[in-house]
Design an enzyme around this catalytic site. Sequence first.
Site, PDB file in Angstrom:
ATOM      1  N   GLU A 254     -17.011  67.111  23.409  1.00 33.20           N
ATOM      2  CA  GLU A 254     -16.193  68.572  23.527  1.00 33.20           C
ATOM      3  C   GLU A 254     -16.419  69.093  22.013  1.00 33.20           C
ATOM      4  O   GLU A 254     -15.503  68.797  21.287  1.00 33.20           O
ATOM      5  CB  GLU A 254     -14.945  68.361  24.028  1.00 33.20           C
ATOM      6  CG  GLU A 254     -14.411  69.701  24.715  1.00 33.20           C
ATOM      7  CD  GLU A 254     -13.614  70.519  23.761  1.00 33.20           C
ATOM      8  OE1 GLU A 254     -14.024  71.386  23.464  1.00 33.20           O
ATOM      9  OE2 GLU A 254     -12.458  70.095  23.694  1.00 33.20           O
ATOM     10  N   CYS A 288     -11.175  75.598  20.044  1.00 37.14           N
ATOM     11  CA  CYS A 288     -12.537  75.588  20.357  1.00 37.14           C
ATOM     12  C   CYS A 288     -12.913  76.650  21.437  1.00 37.14           C
ATOM     13  O   CYS A 288     -14.001  77.029  21.617  1.00 37.14           O
ATOM     14  CB  CYS A 288     -13.057  74.269  20.825  1.00 37.14           C
ATOM     15  SG  CYS A 288     -12.066  73.544  22.055  1.00 37.14           S
TER      16      CYS A 288
HETATM   17  C1  UN1 Z   1      -9.739  72.833  21.786  1.00 43.14           C
HETATM   18  O1  UN1 Z   1      -9.262  73.933  21.332  1.00 43.14           O
HETATM   19  O2  UN1 Z   1     -10.023  71.769  21.378  1.00 43.14           O
HETATM   20  O3  UN1 Z   1      -8.234  76.050  26.740  1.00 43.14           O
HETATM   21  C2  UN1 Z   1      -8.920  72.581  23.334  1.00 43.14           C
HETATM   22  C3  UN1 Z   1      -7.396  76.117  25.660  1.00 43.14           C
HETATM   23  C4  UN1 Z   1      -6.589  74.704  25.204  1.00 43.14           C
HETATM   24  C5  UN1 Z   1      -7.241  73.703  24.900  1.00 43.14           C
HETATM   25  C6  UN1 Z   1      -8.341  73.845  23.824  1.00 43.14           C
HETATM   26  N1  UN1 Z   1      -6.165  74.326  26.765  1.00 43.14           N
HETATM   27  O4  UN1 Z   1      -7.511  76.742  24.957  1.00 43.14           O
END
Ligand code: UN1
Length: 500
Positions: A254, A288
């Site tokens: 990821e 992310c």
């Molecule tokens: C991340 O930024 O690695 O959807 C995960 C989202 C959160 C998870 C982000 N539930 O922004």
Amino acid sequence: MGHRDILAACGLAEGALSGGDLAVTTPVDGSVIAQLSTDDAAALAAKIERARAAFRAWRDVPAPRRGELVRLLGEELRAEKDNLGALVTLECGKILPEGLGEVQEMIDICDFAVGLSRQLHGLTIVSERPGHAMRETWLPMGVCGIISAFNFPVAVWSWNAALALVCGDPVIWKPSEKTPLTALAVQKICERALARFGDDAPEGLIQLALGGRDIGEALAASPDVAIVSATGSVPMGRAVAESVAKRLGRSILELGGNNAMIVAPSADLDLALRAITFSAVGTCGQRCTSLRRLIVHEEVYSALLPKLKAVYDGLAIGDPLAGGTLVGPLIDGDALAAMAAALEEAEAQGGTVHGGGRALEDEYPDAAYVRPAIVEMPGQSDIVRSETFAPILYALRYRDLDEAIALQNGVPQGLSSCIFSTDVRETEAFLAASGSDCGIANVNIGPSGAEIGGAFGGEKETGGGRESGSDAWKAYMRRQTATVNWSRDLPLAQGITFDV
Ligand code: UN1
């Protein structure tokens, strides 16, 4: 609560936080809050060995009983939500509501995994042969290594660990060097759940390995770590993927995102405005899933952009532990430098920058507070196509939906995406095969803040892995196809005759 109180409330006594080689700073004010000891290669090897032994016992514990451990973990997390949420804020700088939200995400995935522990269903398949039956069974896979990033220091571990544990896999966690304290606090919470669970849980079932890149590399390279789930940058993920692939192991990746919102002429602009702000400046642009590209139809561009700039001008930037703050600090000075460099590059590529620059420098000279930036770009230049982990939102114009979708898809990353439109023809086109190429595609909500019930992850440089909900659990198990002959004959498949 002072910084020491937050640490103490999470069971992190001062004595254990000094004398080590790893300095932990809080992005709140840039001060050092701990010096931790890290694991070396030999310590990690011993942990892997313990996890292997744990696997031999844990795989035979019935899955619903394994779920009971995760149920207890969820209970312990509920009890510790306030303390752990504050520690998340202290250690990674996201505002307190988001720190608490992150712990809620852990609780949610535990609940999900408990239900899952009674639903690790396989198929029964009809056989072409008389007196034969076929079935597909999901069996525990082995040790699961989890490499996580600073921005979701605990939730991402839980997406992996809660599923891995019910699936029968021991876990070894290598957290980001920037956020080891939250990992230590979670380990303590796990130990409480394990103590309540009793003897069915083998020693070494849930372990933590602190250290730098070498620890991540050793986890990835070890043939005794069946699954490596890694969250972080594209270069890190590529290194992990190569190392795991070399030994034909399994990786779940990821990695980076470069998430866009298309704002169509029929969009509810007030709704869009709120969604843009949360997803672009929330977590100081360090998710992310953060919104990085705003692709606005030329008819609504001049209505939306001034309003957005006004919202940006009024954002409450400050101490993430204080009530009312919406934008906390960046994680560190490197992130600050990366943001400044990206803004410079954007200007050189024809962009007009609104906002940006340091904030609260006098009050917090050692921290990295910034004003979020909007950059109006003439086109999707190189800097727009790369992910900068900071609150920079590039705004682009489009004329027709095909052009907008081409822009949306015209980046190396493929995590999250969304469209704001009230025209069903447009929203369905966005979700069709020729629409968004991302793992997540939303309509009238922003690209960040996913619920745990869906599979989370994305394509292209994002790495292709799926974690969290839906059937992401299958990546933590091995699939076995079994054909059972209950007849007195031995017919061969494909009608082959082979008389002996
Ligand atoms: C991340 O930024 O690695 O959807 C995960 C989202 C959160 C998870 C982000 N539930 O922004």
